[in-house]
Design a protein around this motif. Structure first.
Motif, PDB file in Angstrom:
ATOM      1  N   LYS A  43       0.819  -1.207   0.000  1.00 46.56           N
ATOM      2  CA  LYS A  43       0.000   0.000   0.000  1.00 46.56           C
ATOM      3  C   LYS A  43       0.863   1.271   0.000  1.00 46.56           C
ATOM      4  O   LYS A  43       1.989   1.250   0.491  1.00 46.56           O
ATOM      5  CB  LYS A  43      -0.876  -0.060   1.247  1.00 46.56           C
ATOM      6  CG  LYS A  43      -1.858   1.028   1.432  1.00 46.56           C
ATOM      7  CD  LYS A  43      -2.659   0.740   2.684  1.00 46.56           C
ATOM      8  CE  LYS A  43      -1.921   1.169   3.947  1.00 46.56           C
ATOM      9  NZ  LYS A  43      -2.284   2.481   4.450  1.00 46.56           N
ATOM     10  N   GLU A  65      -6.900  -0.174   6.861  1.00 43.60           N
ATOM     11  CA  GLU A  65      -7.681  -0.855   5.822  1.00 43.60           C
ATOM     12  C   GLU A  65      -7.058  -2.208   5.532  1.00 43.60           C
ATOM     13  O   GLU A  65      -6.666  -2.488   4.402  1.00 43.60           O
ATOM     14  CB  GLU A  65      -7.713  -0.019   4.548  1.00 43.60           C
ATOM     15  CG  GLU A  65      -8.291   1.356   4.753  1.00 43.60           C
ATOM     16  CD  GLU A  65      -8.007   2.234   3.548  1.00 43.60           C
ATOM     17  OE1 GLU A  65      -6.816   2.345   3.165  1.00 43.60           O
ATOM     18  OE2 GLU A  65      -8.949   2.798   3.001  1.00 43.60           O
ATOM     19  N   LEU A  66      -6.982  -3.026   6.544  1.00 38.26           N
ATOM     20  CA  LEU A  66      -6.305  -4.311   6.391  1.00 38.26           C
ATOM     21  C   LEU A  66      -6.954  -5.151   5.301  1.00 38.26           C
ATOM     22  O   LEU A  66      -6.281  -5.817   4.525  1.00 38.26           O
ATOM     23  CB  LEU A  66      -6.315  -5.050   7.735  1.00 38.26           C
ATOM     24  CG  LEU A  66      -5.410  -6.280   7.793  1.00 38.26           C
ATOM     25  CD1 LEU A  66      -3.971  -5.885   7.546  1.00 38.26           C
ATOM     26  CD2 LEU A  66      -5.550  -6.966   9.133  1.00 38.26           C
ATOM     27  N   ASP A  67      -8.295  -5.068   5.235  1.00 39.50           N
ATOM     28  CA  ASP A  67      -8.994  -5.891   4.243  1.00 39.50           C
ATOM     29  C   ASP A  67      -8.590  -5.516   2.834  1.00 39.50           C
ATOM     30  O   ASP A  67      -8.356  -6.369   1.988  1.00 39.50           O
ATOM     31  CB  ASP A  67     -10.512  -5.735   4.407  1.00 39.50           C
ATOM     32  CG  ASP A  67     -10.982  -6.465   5.645  1.00 39.50           C
ATOM     33  OD1 ASP A  67     -10.244  -7.380   6.058  1.00 39.50           O
ATOM     34  OD2 ASP A  67     -12.039  -6.116   6.189  1.00 39.50           O
ATOM     35  N   ARG A  68      -8.501  -4.200   2.600  1.00 33.70           N
ATOM     36  CA  ARG A  68      -8.112  -3.749   1.279  1.00 33.70           C
ATOM     37  C   ARG A  68      -6.674  -4.196   0.965  1.00 33.70           C
ATOM     38  O   ARG A  68      -6.387  -4.651  -0.144  1.00 33.70           O
ATOM     39  CB  ARG A  68      -8.220  -2.225   1.194  1.00 33.70           C
ATOM     40  CG  ARG A  68      -8.117  -1.710  -0.214  1.00 33.70           C
ATOM     41  CD  ARG A  68      -7.891  -0.218  -0.188  1.00 33.70           C
ATOM     42  NE  ARG A  68      -9.090   0.464   0.308  1.00 33.70           N
ATOM     43  CZ  ARG A  68     -10.003   1.019  -0.492  1.00 33.70           C
ATOM     44  NH1 ARG A  68      -9.838   0.971  -1.791  1.00 33.70           N
ATOM     45  NH2 ARG A  68     -11.051   1.623  -0.006  1.00 33.70           N
ATOM     46  N   ASP A  69      -5.788  -4.075   1.959  1.00 37.53           N
ATOM     47  CA  ASP A  69      -4.403  -4.529   1.775  1.00 37.53           C
ATOM     48  C   ASP A  69      -4.366  -5.987   1.344  1.00 37.53           C
ATOM     49  O   ASP A  69      -3.693  -6.364   0.394  1.00 37.53           O
ATOM     50  CB  ASP A  69      -3.606  -4.432   3.093  1.00 37.53           C
ATOM     51  CG  ASP A  69      -3.366  -3.007   3.509  1.00 37.53           C
ATOM     52  OD1 ASP A  69      -3.716  -2.114   2.713  1.00 37.53           O
ATOM     53  OD2 ASP A  69      -2.847  -2.803   4.615  1.00 37.53           O
ATOM     54  N   LEU A  70      -5.132  -6.782   2.074  1.00 39.69           N
ATOM     55  CA  LEU A  70      -5.114  -8.214   1.804  1.00 39.69           C
ATOM     56  C   LEU A  70      -5.721  -8.517   0.442  1.00 39.69           C
ATOM     57  O   LEU A  70      -5.282  -9.429  -0.254  1.00 39.69           O
ATOM     58  CB  LEU A  70      -5.859  -8.957   2.913  1.00 39.69           C
ATOM     59  CG  LEU A  70      -5.135  -8.954   4.259  1.00 39.69           C
ATOM     60  CD1 LEU A  70      -6.028  -9.505   5.354  1.00 39.69           C
ATOM     61  CD2 LEU A  70      -3.853  -9.760   4.180  1.00 39.69           C
ATOM     62  N   HIS A  71      -6.681  -7.720   0.074  1.00 39.93           N
ATOM     63  CA  HIS A  71      -7.296  -7.899  -1.240  1.00 39.93           C
ATOM     64  C   HIS A  71      -6.248  -7.684  -2.337  1.00 39.93           C
ATOM     65  O   HIS A  71      -6.104  -8.506  -3.243  1.00 39.93           O
ATOM     66  CB  HIS A  71      -8.455  -6.914  -1.403  1.00 39.93           C
ATOM     67  CG  HIS A  71      -8.969  -6.828  -2.797  1.00 39.93           C
ATOM     68  ND1 HIS A  71      -9.697  -7.848  -3.394  1.00 39.93           N
ATOM     69  CD2 HIS A  71      -8.837  -5.865  -3.743  1.00 39.93           C
ATOM     70  CE1 HIS A  71      -9.987  -7.494  -4.634  1.00 39.93           C
ATOM     71  NE2 HIS A  71      -9.481  -6.307  -4.886  1.00 39.93           N
ATOM     72  N   GLN A 124      -3.760 -10.487  -2.443  1.00 41.11           N
ATOM     73  CA  GLN A 124      -4.231 -11.695  -3.112  1.00 41.11           C
ATOM     74  C   GLN A 124      -4.231 -11.531  -4.629  1.00 41.11           C
ATOM     75  O   GLN A 124      -3.876 -12.465  -5.356  1.00 41.11           O
ATOM     76  CB  GLN A 124      -5.630 -12.054  -2.613  1.00 41.11           C
ATOM     77  CG  GLN A 124      -5.549 -12.800  -1.293  1.00 41.11           C
ATOM     78  CD  GLN A 124      -6.884 -13.301  -0.847  1.00 41.11           C
ATOM     79  OE1 GLN A 124      -7.836 -12.538  -0.812  1.00 41.11           O
ATOM     80  NE2 GLN A 124      -6.975 -14.578  -0.506  1.00 41.11           N
ATOM     81  N   ARG A 131      -0.900 -11.788  12.505  1.00 40.74           N
ATOM     82  CA  ARG A 131      -0.907 -11.347  11.108  1.00 40.74           C
ATOM     83  C   ARG A 131      -0.283 -12.371  10.178  1.00 40.74           C
ATOM     84  O   ARG A 131      -0.813 -12.654   9.109  1.00 40.74           O
ATOM     85  CB  ARG A 131      -0.120 -10.031  10.965  1.00 40.74           C
ATOM     86  CG  ARG A 131      -0.751  -8.826  11.591  1.00 40.74           C
ATOM     87  CD  ARG A 131      -1.810  -8.200  10.703  1.00 40.74           C
ATOM     88  NE  ARG A 131      -2.595  -7.267  11.498  1.00 40.74           N
ATOM     89  CZ  ARG A 131      -2.299  -5.989  11.622  1.00 40.74           C
ATOM     90  NH1 ARG A 131      -1.270  -5.492  10.975  1.00 40.74           N
ATOM     91  NH2 ARG A 131      -3.037  -5.194  12.366  1.00 40.74           N
ATOM     92  N   HIS A 178      -2.450 -15.312   9.457  1.00 39.27           N
ATOM     93  CA  HIS A 178      -3.525 -14.924   8.570  1.00 39.27           C
ATOM     94  C   HIS A 178      -3.034 -14.870   7.122  1.00 39.27           C
ATOM     95  O   HIS A 178      -3.662 -15.398   6.209  1.00 39.27           O
ATOM     96  CB  HIS A 178      -4.049 -13.558   9.013  1.00 39.27           C
ATOM     97  CG  HIS A 178      -5.347 -13.186   8.374  1.00 39.27           C
ATOM     98  ND1 HIS A 178      -6.443 -14.006   8.394  1.00 39.27           N
ATOM     99  CD2 HIS A 178      -5.709 -12.086   7.672  1.00 39.27           C
ATOM    100  CE1 HIS A 178      -7.446 -13.422   7.746  1.00 39.27           C
ATOM    101  NE2 HIS A 178      -7.017 -12.262   7.300  1.00 39.27           N
ATOM    102  N   LEU A 233      -3.980 -17.141   3.732  1.00 39.00           N
ATOM    103  CA  LEU A 233      -4.491 -16.544   2.502  1.00 39.00           C
ATOM    104  C   LEU A 233      -3.642 -16.888   1.289  1.00 39.00           C
ATOM    105  O   LEU A 233      -4.106 -16.842   0.164  1.00 39.00           O
ATOM    106  CB  LEU A 233      -4.545 -15.017   2.649  1.00 39.00           C
ATOM    107  CG  LEU A 233      -5.689 -14.433   3.448  1.00 39.00           C
ATOM    108  CD1 LEU A 233      -5.519 -12.938   3.558  1.00 39.00           C
ATOM    109  CD2 LEU A 233      -7.021 -14.768   2.790  1.00 39.00           C
TER     110      LEU A 233
END
Lengths: 344, 371
Positions: A48, A131-137, A140, A177, A180, A184
């Protein structure tokens, strides 16, 4: 065997030219067995915007001190840089700006260009990100593109800016982290590190990353082992000259501190920077007290060596001569791996 | 949160038990306190950076970590350079201390210097008023106190702005003193920041002023370097990296910084490899030494002087050929230094610094040039 390289000392420790010794012991040098003949390795730095990619790159490869990274601006699109590492290994760093507009672009129009022929992907997570979810998105999406374009590459995740987390929380958060992320990332294997530009953790992560890229690392280790045994040293470290990352080491005596290599890298790099303020660089240093003597000396044209000795009866001059004699062997080792690459 | 009055009271708890009241005999004997340690007070408004200074210099805290420091609400004491040679105690005073009514006699009576910290990035008018108040109060109690003003946090200012700020603070504080009728008090000013070596330099200067043997130390260092072909020598307190003396040639900030970094390097590496199993044994011991060769033909050479002191020399590579002579001269120097402080200990501070000349004559230094 050149007699001139053997000098007698009053203590009757006779340093032996290492290459002769190796020949005598019939340690054959196996041809370089790395599968990747191309010595240019592409390294992708992703994450990010504001996660600290350019900062860490500047510290490791461009001699910035941590405080100076405040001045760095945002990276626009992709910044390429070539880092000559160990002479024959060239790291082709792609520092990818992390703003959303760029990110979307990487996954669509530039997908092939970016993700083709990648040797290493380094993905940087800001530990304080909201925005961890966005980072992970994005992460991926990255992996997806990697699986498609360069499935053999290695993936490293850095949980960065860990200094912002309170001391006793760091391990917990990192464990949480990294588990997780690993979940993923399947089916790809990832290695996670917690890092901060303010301490030695950054060096640990990068040393491990670079270690995976060195072609003749087994031979290096073998030679270092022999070298350390001949010198009666406790420990020998081999540093890359420009970055002072530890690329190989040999340990003959237990040591309580497992983080010492990174600490030493950090300490020496700091001192190198202070030398550069007076427009100088150091050739060699010797530090001792009643328990130990440490010698850090220029080694091959691409490396520095550090030798730690705890026997107080070995005079400095003997160790210095030993280092000098070993130089030739390691130079040759480097030259050979270079030649092997060229003939392919 | 306890009330202010209680905090003041807590502060009282940390005073030494053997605090001697009423003995004002030493009022005129200079800043050196005869029994116990010379006291240095660290004062200033809250959040001006007092505790940060103390942590960075004396406890090796990294500067960026000082962001997490909490306010100080009682006086904390720190022994510095606590060797047989030097004994100082730094008192970190809480910023919200009520300067109108606190026991000035108690605090200032046995004090060698007051360091007043002013945040240069903030509005400092209020701080100047407090400075004036502290200086006049302290002066009324003890006329020998030295006043050092640290114009602090200058790392955030532009280069030309720094001098301007210092000049402005200098002007205003002197005007204030003049108005109050104390124009004979001199204040010293230092531009400081914890992010570079300026804070170490400033504290070095403050401490040097409090060492009565300073001229003797300087003299000894001069003799050493002239006879050994050394360019510059610093006597370091290894824990704080403060230099307590140097030879009389001018100090070049860059070489001081390099020597500082060398001390750091030696301590750090010794801390990793030079410790025995028990962590109580200090990494800096009687056989600590280090030698660094630079590509500019310069050599940095460090030797242990005593548990807390190290001598760091800068010299040309050509002059280092006779290392034996330099080592011998160093041993003479170390012995002379011990004699200087023995005299002080015997006479319990009454001895004049000048009487140490005897020990200089005993210096059997061999001349490096003579061959």
């Amino acid at each position: 065997m050149k007699e001139s390289s053997v000098k007698k000392y009053s203590l009757q420790r006779i340093p032996i030219s290492l290459s002769c010794y190796l020949k005598a012991k019939k340690i054959s040098r196996s041809p370089v067995s790395t599968t990747n003949s191309n010595m240019k390795k592409k390294v992708l730095l992703m994450g990010k915007s504001g996660s600290g990619k350019t900062s860490m790159r500047s510290i490791i490869f461009a001699n910035y001190i941590a405080r100076d990274t405040k001045r760095l601006g945002a990276t626009i699109e992709v910044e390429h840089s070539h880092v000559r590492f160990l002479g024959n290994l060239v790291l082709n760093l792609w520092d990818c700006g992390g703003q959303e507009a760029f990110m979307e672009n990487y996954f669509t129009s530039q997908r092939d260009n970016i993700f083709r022929n990648v040797a290493v992907l380094i993905y940087v997570f800001d530990v304080e990100s909201r925005e961890l979810d966005r980072d992970l998105h994005y992460y991926q999406s990255c992996l997806e593109a990697m699986l498609h374009n360069s499935p053999d590459s290695k993936v490293f995740c850095l949980i960065h800016k860990i200094d912002l987390v309170h001391d006793n929380q760091r391990d917990v958060i990192f464990k949480d982290r990294s588990e997780h992320i690993k979940k993923l990332s399947k089916p790809l294997e990832v290695t996670c590190f917690k890092t901060s530009i303010w301490d030695e953790t950054l060096y640990k992560a990068w040393s491990s990353i670079v270690y995976q890229l060195i072609p003749n690392v087994k031979e290096l280790e073998q030679s270092l082992n022999l070298f350390a045994t001949l010198m009666e040293g406790d420990e020998v470290l081999l540093f890359e000259r420009a970055t002072f990352l530890v690329i190989s080491h040999c340990q003959r005596k237990q040591h309580r501190d497992i983080h010492r290599f990174e600490k030493i890298s950090n300490i020496i790099k700091q001192f190198k920077l202070s030398c550069s303020k007076v427009a100088a660089a150091f050739h060699s240093m010797e530090v001792r007290n009643s328990q130990f003597a440490a010698f850090i000396d220029e080694f091959t044209s691409n490396t520095f060596v550090m030798v730690v000795i705890s026997d107080p009866n070995i005079p400095s001059a003997v160790t210095l001569i030993n280092i000098k004699n070993a130089r030739k062997h390691f130079e040759e080792l480097e030259k050979q791996s270079q030649a092997n690459v060229l003939t392919r | 949160m306890s009330s202010l009055a209680e905090e003041q009271f807590e502060g009282g708890d940390s005073f030494p038990k053997d605090f001697g009241y009423g003995s004002y005999d030493d009022e005129n004997s200079g800043p050196q306190v005869q029994n116990g340690k010379t006291r240095i007070l660290l004062m200033g408004h809250r959040r001006s950076g007092k505790t940060s200074i103390q942590k960075v210099v004396f406890q090796k805290m990294s500067p960026n970590e000082t962001l997490f420091l909490e306010g100080t609400n009682k006086i904390t004491k720190e022994d510095i350079a606590n060797s047989s040679f030097l004994q100082f105690q730094l008192w970190d005073c809480p910023g919200q201390m009520d300067f109108q009514d606190f026991d000035a006699d108690l605090i200032f009576a046995k004090c060698g210097a007051v360091i007043f910290v002013i945040d240069a990035q903030d509005d400092y008018m209020e701080a100047l008023n407090t400075l004036n108040l502290v200086v006049t109060k302290a002066y009324n109690v003890n006329k020998n106190i030295r006043f050092e003003v640290f114009v602090h946090k200058v790392d955030g200012l532009y280069e030309d702005n720094k001098m301007e700020t210092q000049r402005d603070i200098h002007q205003r504080s002197n005007d204030d003193l003049l108005d109050a009728g104390y124009d004979h008090i001199t204040l010293s000013f230092h531009l400081t920041s914890i992010y570079d070596h300026s804070i170490f330099e400033a504290l070095s200067k403050v401490i040097q002023k409090l060492i009565p043997q300073l001229p003797t130390l300087e003299n000894l260092l001069n003799i050493l370097i002239n006879n050994s072909g050394i360019e510059k020598a610093f006597l370091f307190d290894v824990v704080s990296k403060i230099y307590i003396a140097t030879d009389s040639s001018p100090v070049d900030m860059q070489s001081y910084e390099l020597c500082c970094d060398m001390v750091d390097l030696v301590i750090d590496i010794s801390g990793i490899y030079g410790l025995e199993e028990s962590p109580d044994v200090p990494a800096f011991d009687s056989r600590s030494s280090s030698l660094i060769k630079l590509n500019s033909g310069t050599i940095l050479y460090l030797r242990e002087v005593d548990r807390y002191l190290a001598l760091v020399c800068i010299l040309r590579e050509d002059n280092f050929e006779k290392q034996g002579v330099i080592n011998y001269n160093f041993l003479c120097f170390r012995e002379a230094l011990q004699q200087v402080f023995e005299i002080r200990n015997k006479s319990n501070g009454a001895g004049e610094p000048g009487s140490d000349t005897e020990s200089i004559e005993k210096l059997g230094v061999v001349n490096n040039h003579a061959g």
